[in-house]
Design a protein around this motif. Structure first.
Motif, PDB file in Angstrom:
ATOM      1  N   GLY A   1       0.814  -1.212   0.000  1.00 38.72           N
ATOM      2  CA  GLY A   1       0.000   0.000   0.000  1.00 38.72           C
ATOM      3  C   GLY A   1       0.845   1.259   0.000  1.00 38.72           C
ATOM      4  O   GLY A   1       0.585   2.201  -0.746  1.00 38.72           O
ATOM      5  N   ARG A   2       1.870   1.281   0.840  1.00 42.61           N
ATOM      6  CA  ARG A   2       2.758   2.446   0.902  1.00 42.61           C
ATOM      7  C   ARG A   2       3.532   2.612  -0.404  1.00 42.61           C
ATOM      8  O   ARG A   2       3.674   3.710  -0.929  1.00 42.61           O
ATOM      9  CB  ARG A   2       3.719   2.324   2.078  1.00 42.61           C
ATOM     10  N   PHE A   3       4.042   1.502  -0.924  1.00 36.02           N
ATOM     11  CA  PHE A   3       4.789   1.541  -2.182  1.00 36.02           C
ATOM     12  C   PHE A   3       3.915   2.100  -3.306  1.00 36.02           C
ATOM     13  O   PHE A   3       4.340   2.990  -4.049  1.00 36.02           O
ATOM     14  CB  PHE A   3       5.293   0.146  -2.552  1.00 36.02           C
ATOM     15  N   CYS A   4       2.696   1.597  -3.413  1.00 36.02           N
ATOM     16  CA  CYS A   4       1.788   2.063  -4.468  1.00 36.02           C
ATOM     17  C   CYS A   4       1.451   3.543  -4.300  1.00 36.02           C
ATOM     18  O   CYS A   4       1.429   4.292  -5.284  1.00 36.02           O
ATOM     19  CB  CYS A   4       0.511   1.235  -4.465  1.00 36.02           C
ATOM     20  N   ALA A   5       1.208   3.967  -3.068  1.00 36.00           N
ATOM     21  CA  ALA A   5       0.892   5.375  -2.815  1.00 36.00           C
ATOM     22  C   ALA A   5       2.042   6.273  -3.243  1.00 36.00           C
ATOM     23  O   ALA A   5       1.834   7.298  -3.905  1.00 36.00           O
ATOM     24  CB  ALA A   5       0.573   5.584  -1.336  1.00 36.00           C
ATOM     25  N   GLU A   6       3.260   5.894  -2.898  1.00 36.65           N
ATOM     26  CA  GLU A   6       4.428   6.701  -3.267  1.00 36.65           C
ATOM     27  C   GLU A   6       4.634   6.732  -4.781  1.00 36.65           C
ATOM     28  O   GLU A   6       4.887   7.796  -5.358  1.00 36.65           O
ATOM     29  CB  GLU A   6       5.675   6.153  -2.574  1.00 36.65           C
ATOM     30  N   GLN A   7       4.516   5.586  -5.432  1.00 34.65           N
ATOM     31  CA  GLN A   7       4.731   5.519  -6.875  1.00 34.65           C
ATOM     32  C   GLN A   7       3.669   6.295  -7.643  1.00 34.65           C
ATOM     33  O   GLN A   7       3.982   7.001  -8.602  1.00 34.65           O
ATOM     34  CB  GLN A   7       4.759   4.054  -7.338  1.00 34.65           C
ATOM     35  N   LEU A   8       2.425   6.158  -7.239  1.00 40.43           N
ATOM     36  CA  LEU A   8       1.347   6.879  -7.920  1.00 40.43           C
ATOM     37  C   LEU A   8       1.473   8.377  -7.711  1.00 40.43           C
ATOM     38  O   LEU A   8       1.234   9.164  -8.642  1.00 40.43           O
ATOM     39  CB  LEU A   8      -0.010   6.365  -7.447  1.00 40.43           C
ATOM     40  N   HIS A   9       1.868   8.783  -6.512  1.00 39.58           N
ATOM     41  CA  HIS A   9       2.082  10.214  -6.248  1.00 39.58           C
ATOM     42  C   HIS A   9       3.187  10.759  -7.151  1.00 39.58           C
ATOM     43  O   HIS A   9       3.038  11.830  -7.752  1.00 39.58           O
ATOM     44  CB  HIS A   9       2.426  10.430  -4.783  1.00 39.58           C
ATOM     45  N   GLU A  10       4.275  10.025  -7.266  1.00 42.89           N
ATOM     46  CA  GLU A  10       5.382  10.446  -8.130  1.00 42.89           C
ATOM     47  C   GLU A  10       4.973  10.483  -9.600  1.00 42.89           C
ATOM     48  O   GLU A  10       5.544  11.236 -10.388  1.00 42.89           O
ATOM     49  CB  GLU A  10       6.576   9.514  -7.946  1.00 42.89           C
ATOM     50  N   SER A  11       3.962   9.685  -9.964  1.00 44.50           N
ATOM     51  CA  SER A  11       3.484   9.648 -11.351  1.00 44.50           C
ATOM     52  C   SER A  11       2.463  10.737 -11.645  1.00 44.50           C
ATOM     53  O   SER A  11       1.939  10.809 -12.756  1.00 44.50           O
ATOM     54  CB  SER A  11       2.866   8.278 -11.651  1.00 44.50           C
ATOM     55  N   GLY A  12       2.139  11.559 -10.633  1.00 44.81           N
ATOM     56  CA  GLY A  12       1.252  12.689 -10.862  1.00 44.81           C
ATOM     57  C   GLY A  12      -0.169  12.522 -10.360  1.00 44.81           C
ATOM     58  O   GLY A  12      -0.996  13.406 -10.559  1.00 44.81           O
ATOM     59  N   PHE A  13      -0.481  11.406  -9.726  1.00 39.95           N
ATOM     60  CA  PHE A  13      -1.816  11.206  -9.183  1.00 39.95           C
ATOM     61  C   PHE A  13      -1.978  11.969  -7.879  1.00 39.95           C
ATOM     62  O   PHE A  13      -1.013  12.156  -7.135  1.00 39.95           O
ATOM     63  CB  PHE A  13      -2.071   9.719  -8.892  1.00 39.95           C
ATOM     64  N   LYS A  14      -3.203  12.399  -7.594  1.00 39.07           N
ATOM     65  CA  LYS A  14      -3.536  12.933  -6.281  1.00 39.07           C
ATOM     66  C   LYS A  14      -3.904  11.712  -5.446  1.00 39.07           C
ATOM     67  O   LYS A  14      -4.893  11.037  -5.718  1.00 39.07           O
ATOM     68  CB  LYS A  14      -4.719  13.892  -6.350  1.00 39.07           C
ATOM     69  N   VAL A  15      -3.088  11.397  -4.449  1.00 40.00           N
ATOM     70  CA  VAL A  15      -3.283  10.195  -3.642  1.00 40.00           C
ATOM     71  C   VAL A  15      -3.969  10.551  -2.333  1.00 40.00           C
ATOM     72  O   VAL A  15      -3.511  11.407  -1.592  1.00 40.00           O
ATOM     73  CB  VAL A  15      -1.929   9.491  -3.370  1.00 40.00           C
ATOM     74  N   ILE A  16      -5.072   9.871  -2.077  1.00 44.31           N
ATOM     75  CA  ILE A  16      -5.770   9.977  -0.800  1.00 44.31           C
ATOM     76  C   ILE A  16      -5.489   8.659  -0.095  1.00 44.31           C
ATOM     77  O   ILE A  16      -5.915   7.601  -0.549  1.00 44.31           O
ATOM     78  CB  ILE A  16      -7.281  10.184  -1.009  1.00 44.31           C
TER      79      ILE A  16
END
Length: 41
Positions: free
Chosen positions: A15-30
């Protein structure tokens, strides 16, 4: 357009890995976690 994504269980592991990667890819992560003390992480 900024895409948003909700991730539960993001204090560690996948979960943490996905949140960090998606944030770096430009997603707004909640992100959420069960323990209040994990929020700072």
């Amino acid at each position: 357009m900024i895409k948003s994504i909700l991730i539960t269980g993001c204090s560690s592991g996948i979960g943490r890995f996905c949140a960090e990667q998606l944030h770096e890819s430009g997603f707004k992560v909640i992100a959420s976690c069960r323990k209040l003390e994990d929020v700072a992480a």
